[in-house]
Design a protein around this motif. Structure first.
Motif, PDB file in Angstrom:
ATOM      1  N   ALA A   1      77.040   6.270  50.782  1.00 29.37           N
ATOM      2  CA  ALA A   1      77.475   6.048  49.409  1.00 29.37           C
ATOM      3  C   ALA A   1      76.587   6.807  48.415  1.00 29.37           C
ATOM      4  O   ALA A   1      77.088   7.350  47.421  1.00 29.37           O
ATOM      5  CB  ALA A   1      77.477   4.553  49.093  1.00 29.37           C
ATOM      6  N   LEU A   2      75.281   6.860  48.672  1.00 28.01           N
ATOM      7  CA  LEU A   2      74.392   7.636  47.797  1.00 28.01           C
ATOM      8  C   LEU A   2      74.767   9.111  47.830  1.00 28.01           C
ATOM      9  O   LEU A   2      74.846   9.768  46.783  1.00 28.01           O
ATOM     10  CB  LEU A   2      72.930   7.446  48.212  1.00 28.01           C
ATOM     11  CG  LEU A   2      72.238   6.192  47.701  1.00 28.01           C
ATOM     12  CD1 LEU A   2      70.895   5.999  48.393  1.00 28.01           C
ATOM     13  CD2 LEU A   2      72.072   6.249  46.194  1.00 28.01           C
ATOM     14  N   ASP A   3      74.984   9.637  49.023  1.00 30.94           N
ATOM     15  CA  ASP A   3      75.396  11.042  49.141  1.00 30.94           C
ATOM     16  C   ASP A   3      76.705  11.281  48.398  1.00 30.94           C
ATOM     17  O   ASP A   3      76.854  12.276  47.687  1.00 30.94           O
ATOM     18  CB  ASP A   3      75.557  11.444  50.607  1.00 30.94           C
ATOM     19  CG  ASP A   3      74.236  11.582  51.331  1.00 30.94           C
ATOM     20  OD1 ASP A   3      73.195  11.693  50.658  1.00 30.94           O
ATOM     21  OD2 ASP A   3      74.243  11.580  52.576  1.00 30.94           O
ATOM     22  N   SER A   4      77.642  10.373  48.557  1.00 29.18           N
ATOM     23  CA  SER A   4      78.935  10.524  47.892  1.00 29.18           C
ATOM     24  C   SER A   4      78.793  10.411  46.376  1.00 29.18           C
ATOM     25  O   SER A   4      79.447  11.144  45.632  1.00 29.18           O
ATOM     26  CB  SER A   4      79.919   9.463  48.387  1.00 29.18           C
ATOM     27  OG  SER A   4      80.216   9.688  49.748  1.00 29.18           O
ATOM     28  N   SER A   5      77.962   9.503  45.908  1.00 28.20           N
ATOM     29  CA  SER A   5      77.815   9.309  44.465  1.00 28.20           C
ATOM     30  C   SER A   5      77.197  10.531  43.788  1.00 28.20           C
ATOM     31  O   SER A   5      77.385  10.736  42.594  1.00 28.20           O
ATOM     32  CB  SER A   5      76.970   8.072  44.173  1.00 28.20           C
ATOM     33  OG  SER A   5      75.613   8.312  44.495  1.00 28.20           O
ATOM     34  N   LEU A   6      76.477  11.333  44.540  1.00 24.55           N
ATOM     35  CA  LEU A   6      75.851  12.525  43.978  1.00 24.55           C
ATOM     36  C   LEU A   6      76.722  13.777  44.165  1.00 24.55           C
ATOM     37  O   LEU A   6      76.284  14.883  43.887  1.00 24.55           O
ATOM     38  CB  LEU A   6      74.474  12.727  44.608  1.00 24.55           C
ATOM     39  CG  LEU A   6      73.481  11.592  44.359  1.00 24.55           C
ATOM     40  CD1 LEU A   6      72.203  11.812  45.142  1.00 24.55           C
ATOM     41  CD2 LEU A   6      73.201  11.426  42.882  1.00 24.55           C
ATOM     42  N   SER A   7      77.949  13.584  44.615  1.00 19.29           N
ATOM     43  CA  SER A   7      78.872  14.697  44.844  1.00 19.29           C
ATOM     44  C   SER A   7      79.308  15.317  43.520  1.00 19.29           C
ATOM     45  O   SER A   7      79.343  14.659  42.482  1.00 19.29           O
ATOM     46  CB  SER A   7      80.097  14.184  45.610  1.00 19.29           C
ATOM     47  OG  SER A   7      81.081  15.184  45.690  1.00 19.29           O
TER      48      SER A   7
ATOM     49  N   PRO B   1      84.457  14.509  41.292  1.00 23.87           N
ATOM     50  CA  PRO B   1      84.486  13.238  40.548  1.00 23.87           C
ATOM     51  C   PRO B   1      85.083  12.072  41.338  1.00 23.87           C
ATOM     52  O   PRO B   1      84.587  10.952  41.246  1.00 23.87           O
ATOM     53  CB  PRO B   1      85.336  13.549  39.311  1.00 23.87           C
ATOM     54  CG  PRO B   1      85.307  15.026  39.169  1.00 23.87           C
ATOM     55  CD  PRO B   1      85.123  15.582  40.552  1.00 23.87           C
ATOM     56  N   ARG B   2      86.124  12.313  42.106  1.00 22.29           N
ATOM     57  CA  ARG B   2      86.750  11.214  42.873  1.00 22.29           C
ATOM     58  C   ARG B   2      85.791  10.684  43.939  1.00 22.29           C
ATOM     59  O   ARG B   2      85.682   9.482  44.147  1.00 22.29           O
ATOM     60  CB  ARG B   2      88.059  11.687  43.496  1.00 22.29           C
ATOM     61  CG  ARG B   2      89.123  11.904  42.410  1.00 22.29           C
ATOM     62  CD  ARG B   2      90.424  12.418  42.929  1.00 22.29           C
ATOM     63  NE  ARG B   2      90.854  11.747  44.142  1.00 22.29           N
ATOM     64  CZ  ARG B   2      91.816  12.173  44.925  1.00 22.29           C
ATOM     65  NH1 ARG B   2      92.458  13.270  44.625  1.00 22.29           N
ATOM     66  NH2 ARG B   2      92.147  11.518  46.011  1.00 22.29           N
ATOM     67  N   ARG B   3      85.098  11.593  44.621  1.00 23.63           N
ATOM     68  CA  ARG B   3      84.147  11.168  45.653  1.00 23.63           C
ATOM     69  C   ARG B   3      82.941  10.472  45.016  1.00 23.63           C
ATOM     70  O   ARG B   3      82.450   9.474  45.533  1.00 23.63           O
ATOM     71  CB  ARG B   3      83.697  12.361  46.487  1.00 23.63           C
ATOM     72  CG  ARG B   3      82.791  11.933  47.614  1.00 23.63           C
ATOM     73  CD  ARG B   3      82.516  13.028  48.592  1.00 23.63           C
ATOM     74  NE  ARG B   3      81.667  12.485  49.645  1.00 23.63           N
ATOM     75  CZ  ARG B   3      80.880  13.195  50.394  1.00 23.63           C
ATOM     76  NH1 ARG B   3      80.843  14.502  50.264  1.00 23.63           N
ATOM     77  NH2 ARG B   3      80.126  12.630  51.299  1.00 23.63           N
ATOM     78  N   ALA B   4      82.474  10.990  43.888  1.00 30.63           N
ATOM     79  CA  ALA B   4      81.342  10.373  43.194  1.00 30.63           C
ATOM     80  C   ALA B   4      81.703   8.958  42.737  1.00 30.63           C
ATOM     81  O   ALA B   4      80.912   8.017  42.891  1.00 30.63           O
ATOM     82  CB  ALA B   4      80.911  11.229  42.011  1.00 30.63           C
ATOM     83  N   GLU B   5      82.908   8.789  42.204  1.00 31.32           N
ATOM     84  CA  GLU B   5      83.363   7.473  41.756  1.00 31.32           C
ATOM     85  C   GLU B   5      83.463   6.503  42.939  1.00 31.32           C
ATOM     86  O   GLU B   5      83.046   5.348  42.839  1.00 31.32           O
ATOM     87  CB  GLU B   5      84.716   7.605  41.054  1.00 31.32           C
ATOM     88  CG  GLU B   5      85.218   6.327  40.432  1.00 31.32           C
ATOM     89  CD  GLU B   5      86.531   6.523  39.688  1.00 31.32           C
ATOM     90  OE1 GLU B   5      87.137   5.496  39.326  1.00 31.32           O
ATOM     91  OE2 GLU B   5      86.959   7.682  39.468  1.00 31.32           O
ATOM     92  N   LEU B   6      83.998   6.980  44.052  1.00 32.26           N
ATOM     93  CA  LEU B   6      84.089   6.146  45.254  1.00 32.26           C
ATOM     94  C   LEU B   6      82.698   5.742  45.743  1.00 32.26           C
ATOM     95  O   LEU B   6      82.449   4.573  46.058  1.00 32.26           O
ATOM     96  CB  LEU B   6      84.844   6.885  46.359  1.00 32.26           C
ATOM     97  CG  LEU B   6      84.940   6.157  47.700  1.00 32.26           C
ATOM     98  CD1 LEU B   6      85.755   4.881  47.566  1.00 32.26           C
ATOM     99  CD2 LEU B   6      85.541   7.070  48.756  1.00 32.26           C
ATOM    100  N   GLY B   7      81.777   6.700  45.788  1.00 32.64           N
ATOM    101  CA  GLY B   7      80.416   6.399  46.229  1.00 32.64           C
ATOM    102  C   GLY B   7      79.744   5.370  45.344  1.00 32.64           C
ATOM    103  O   GLY B   7      79.081   4.450  45.826  1.00 32.64           O
ATOM    104  N   LEU B   8      79.925   5.491  44.029  1.00 33.27           N
ATOM    105  CA  LEU B   8      79.342   4.516  43.100  1.00 33.27           C
ATOM    106  C   LEU B   8      79.968   3.140  43.280  1.00 33.27           C
ATOM    107  O   LEU B   8      79.273   2.118  43.210  1.00 33.27           O
ATOM    108  CB  LEU B   8      79.518   5.006  41.656  1.00 33.27           C
ATOM    109  CG  LEU B   8      78.645   6.204  41.265  1.00 33.27           C
ATOM    110  CD1 LEU B   8      79.156   6.848  39.990  1.00 33.27           C
ATOM    111  CD2 LEU B   8      77.196   5.782  41.136  1.00 33.27           C
ATOM    112  N   GLY B   9      81.276   3.093  43.528  1.00 31.01           N
ATOM    113  CA  GLY B   9      81.935   1.802  43.767  1.00 31.01           C
ATOM    114  C   GLY B   9      81.425   1.125  45.025  1.00 31.01           C
ATOM    115  O   GLY B   9      81.187  -0.088  45.037  1.00 31.01           O
TER     116      GLY B   9
END
Length: 182
Positions: free
Chosen positions: A76-82, A85-93
């Protein structure tokens, strides 16, 4: 000679029993007592072993859960730093859900705050000489409204778990308001 039908009673008079005779008569009782004591000791040992095994299994389960929690958190941290925008939002969620877990220690919650810092950091005012592309952060992904809303929701969770005050503009943004990061 024919046997007589008369019977004779014979009485044998003896003295008191010897100590070893008394001890021999109590032998079966001593064996029974030893068996009861052995069974009690065995049951107690089994109970303690069962408790120790249960505690060890509980600790192993906790360690396994924490390990899996950390694997999910890394993703999720890796995804949130993508930059997507869709992947970053998913990672933050996903991070918001993981941060709300009892498995997250205060130190790990501090690490998770890295994910919401960039999207919620105010960008310097854009001027003709400083276009959007040179702003700090990940660019478009960190300035996406969905990413900022997800970051605000994550900050609400981490602030609550860490006992920190959350600014009102973060609460408004997390609630879905159109408030933009200042």
């Amino acid at each position: 000679m024919t046997p007589s039908t008369d019977s004779a009673d014979v009485f044998v008079h003896t003295g008191p029993a010897e100590w070893w005779q008394v001890l021999a008569a109590l032998g079966p009782l001593a064996v029974l007592l030893a068996a009861v004591i052995g069974a009690a000791v065995s049951l107690r040992t089994l109970r303690h072993r069962a408790l120790a095994d249960s505690a060890a299994l509980s600790q192993q389960r906790e360690a396994d859960n924490r390990s899996e929690w950390w694997n999910r958190t890394r993703w999720a941290l890796d995804s949130s730093l993508s930059t997507d925008p869709r992947r970053a939002e998913l990672g933050l969620g996903v991070l918001a859900v993981l941060a709300d877990s009892g498995l997250a220690s205060p130190e790990e919650l501090e690490i998770i705050t890295v994910a919401w810092e960039d999207p919620l950091t105010p960008a310097p005012a854009a001027t003709a000489r400083a276009p959007e592309a040179v702003r700090p952060g990940r660019g478009a992904a960190s300035r996406d409204h969905g990413v900022q809303t997800a970051a605000a929701k994550l900050r609400l969770v981490t602030d609550r778990r860490l006992g920190l005050a959350t600014p009102d503009w973060i609460r408004e943004l997390a609630a879905g308001g159109r408030h933009r990061v200042p």
